[in-house]
Design a protein around this motif. Structure first.
Motif, PDB file in Angstrom:
ATOM      1  N   THR A  36      -3.867   4.100  -4.996  1.00  0.00           N
ATOM      2  CA  THR A  36      -4.168   2.731  -4.556  1.00  0.00           C
ATOM      3  C   THR A  36      -2.917   2.061  -4.521  1.00  0.00           C
ATOM      4  O   THR A  36      -2.552   1.335  -3.937  1.00  0.00           O
ATOM      5  N   VAL A  37      -2.469   1.906  -5.982  1.00  0.00           N
ATOM      6  CA  VAL A  37      -1.202   1.203  -6.021  1.00  0.00           C
ATOM      7  C   VAL A  37      -0.047   1.520  -5.248  1.00  0.00           C
ATOM      8  O   VAL A  37       0.578   0.542  -4.599  1.00  0.00           O
ATOM      9  N   MET A  38       0.019   2.867  -5.176  1.00  0.00           N
ATOM     10  CA  MET A  38       1.312   3.279  -4.428  1.00  0.00           C
ATOM     11  C   MET A  38       1.078   2.936  -2.672  1.00  0.00           C
ATOM     12  O   MET A  38       2.028   2.684  -2.015  1.00  0.00           O
ATOM     13  N   THR A  39      -0.358   3.061  -2.414  1.00  0.00           N
ATOM     14  CA  THR A  39      -0.666   2.759  -0.928  1.00  0.00           C
ATOM     15  C   THR A  39      -0.315   1.391  -0.649  1.00  0.00           C
ATOM     16  O   THR A  39       0.339   1.052   0.427  1.00  0.00           O
ATOM     17  N   TYR A  40      -0.745   0.436  -1.683  1.00  0.00           N
ATOM     18  CA  TYR A  40      -0.393  -0.977  -1.399  1.00  0.00           C
ATOM     19  C   TYR A  40       1.101  -1.310  -1.408  1.00  0.00           C
ATOM     20  O   TYR A  40       1.465  -1.973  -0.667  1.00  0.00           O
ATOM     21  N   GLY A  41       1.762  -0.684  -2.265  1.00  0.00           N
ATOM     22  CA  GLY A  41       3.201  -0.988  -2.317  1.00  0.00           C
ATOM     23  C   GLY A  41       4.047  -0.312  -0.937  1.00  0.00           C
ATOM     24  O   GLY A  41       4.810  -0.959  -0.522  1.00  0.00           O
ATOM     25  N   MET A  42       3.484   0.787  -0.554  1.00  0.00           N
ATOM     26  CA  MET A  42       4.140   1.197   0.672  1.00  0.00           C
ATOM     27  C   MET A  42       3.856   0.166   1.866  1.00  0.00           C
ATOM     28  O   MET A  42       4.461  -0.070   2.761  1.00  0.00           O
ATOM     29  N   TYR A  43       2.428  -0.532   1.731  1.00  0.00           N
ATOM     30  CA  TYR A  43       2.021  -1.331   2.756  1.00  0.00           C
ATOM     31  C   TYR A  43       3.177  -2.403   2.894  1.00  0.00           C
ATOM     32  O   TYR A  43       3.615  -3.017   3.840  1.00  0.00           O
ATOM     33  N   GLY A  46       6.247  -1.703   4.052  1.00  0.00           N
ATOM     34  CA  GLY A  46       6.250  -1.762   5.550  1.00  0.00           C
ATOM     35  C   GLY A  46       6.299  -3.042   6.147  1.00  0.00           C
ATOM     36  O   GLY A  46       7.062  -3.155   7.105  1.00  0.00           O
ATOM     37  N   GLN A  47       5.844  -3.869   5.673  1.00  0.00           N
ATOM     38  CA  GLN A  47       5.612  -5.317   6.099  1.00  0.00           C
ATOM     39  C   GLN A  47       7.199  -6.043   5.979  1.00  0.00           C
ATOM     40  O   GLN A  47       7.654  -6.782   6.803  1.00  0.00           O
ATOM     41  N   GLY A  48       7.814  -5.786   4.835  1.00  0.00           N
ATOM     42  CA  GLY A  48       8.950  -6.300   4.596  1.00  0.00           C
ATOM     43  C   GLY A  48       9.910  -5.697   5.813  1.00  0.00           C
ATOM     44  O   GLY A  48      10.659  -6.496   5.946  1.00  0.00           O
ATOM     45  N   ILE A  49      10.063  -4.333   5.795  1.00  0.00           N
ATOM     46  CA  ILE A  49      11.005  -3.783   7.012  1.00  0.00           C
ATOM     47  C   ILE A  49      10.713  -4.511   8.159  1.00  0.00           C
ATOM     48  O   ILE A  49      11.796  -4.818   8.973  1.00  0.00           O
ATOM     49  N   ARG A  50       9.271  -4.570   8.473  1.00  0.00           N
ATOM     50  CA  ARG A  50       9.174  -5.213   9.828  1.00  0.00           C
ATOM     51  C   ARG A  50       9.732  -6.655  10.034  1.00  0.00           C
ATOM     52  O   ARG A  50      10.022  -6.934  10.912  1.00  0.00           O
ATOM     53  N   GLU A  51       9.574  -7.404   8.857  1.00  0.00           N
ATOM     54  CA  GLU A  51      10.065  -8.914   9.030  1.00  0.00           C
ATOM     55  C   GLU A  51      11.351  -8.815   8.853  1.00  0.00           C
ATOM     56  O   GLU A  51      12.034  -9.776   9.504  1.00  0.00           O
ATOM     57  N   SER A  52      12.154  -8.050   8.018  1.00  0.00           N
ATOM     58  CA  SER A  52      13.422  -7.890   8.188  1.00  0.00           C
ATOM     59  C   SER A  52      14.073  -7.591   9.503  1.00  0.00           C
ATOM     60  O   SER A  52      15.125  -8.249   9.941  1.00  0.00           O
TER      61      SER A  52
END
Length: 119
Positions: A36-43, A46-52
């Motif tokens: 669960t923690v790793m899935t949240y971290g990957m999410y 992904g959001q950070g890369i998209r915003e960048s």
């Protein structure tokens, strides 16, 4: 002498099993929590890369839209320098002396060189 006999009702049973207290959760719970923690971290990554990527795209388009204004600024500076050179030549050489052999306009080139630093 009387022989020792077992107590009435017999001896207590011999404890041969380990009596360890329960510590922590089952391994499946830890595995689920880690997933669960790793899935949240990957999410979030992904959001950070998209915003960048969006910020980089916005910056690129801002630069593209600024190019005409910057080019106009450079052209105005070139014209100002050209007329200043013409006035300086006229002041130094007079009005009858020609500096060049042709009347064809040649765009001036300026080379910016760094100052030498001596130590």
């Amino acid at each position: 002498m009387p022989q020792d006999m077992p107590p009435t009702g017999g001896y207590n049973p011999v404890q041969y099993k380990r009596n360890l207290p329960f510590r922590g959760f089952r391994p499946a719970f830890y595995l689920l929590a880690m997933g669960t923690v790793m899935t949240y971290g990957m999410y979030k990554i992904g959001q950070g890369i998209r915003e960048s990527n969006e910020l980089a795209r916005e910056k690129m388009w801002a630069r593209i839209h600024l190019i005409p204004a910057l080019q106009a600024e450079e052209d105005r500076d070139q014209v100002r320098r050209y007329f200043a050179d013409q006035a300086r030549e006229k002041e130094l050489l007079g009005s009858n002396t020609r500096v060049y052999n042709s009347d064809r306009f040649v765009r001036p080139t300026f080379a910016v060189t760094p100052e030498h630093v001596t130590k």
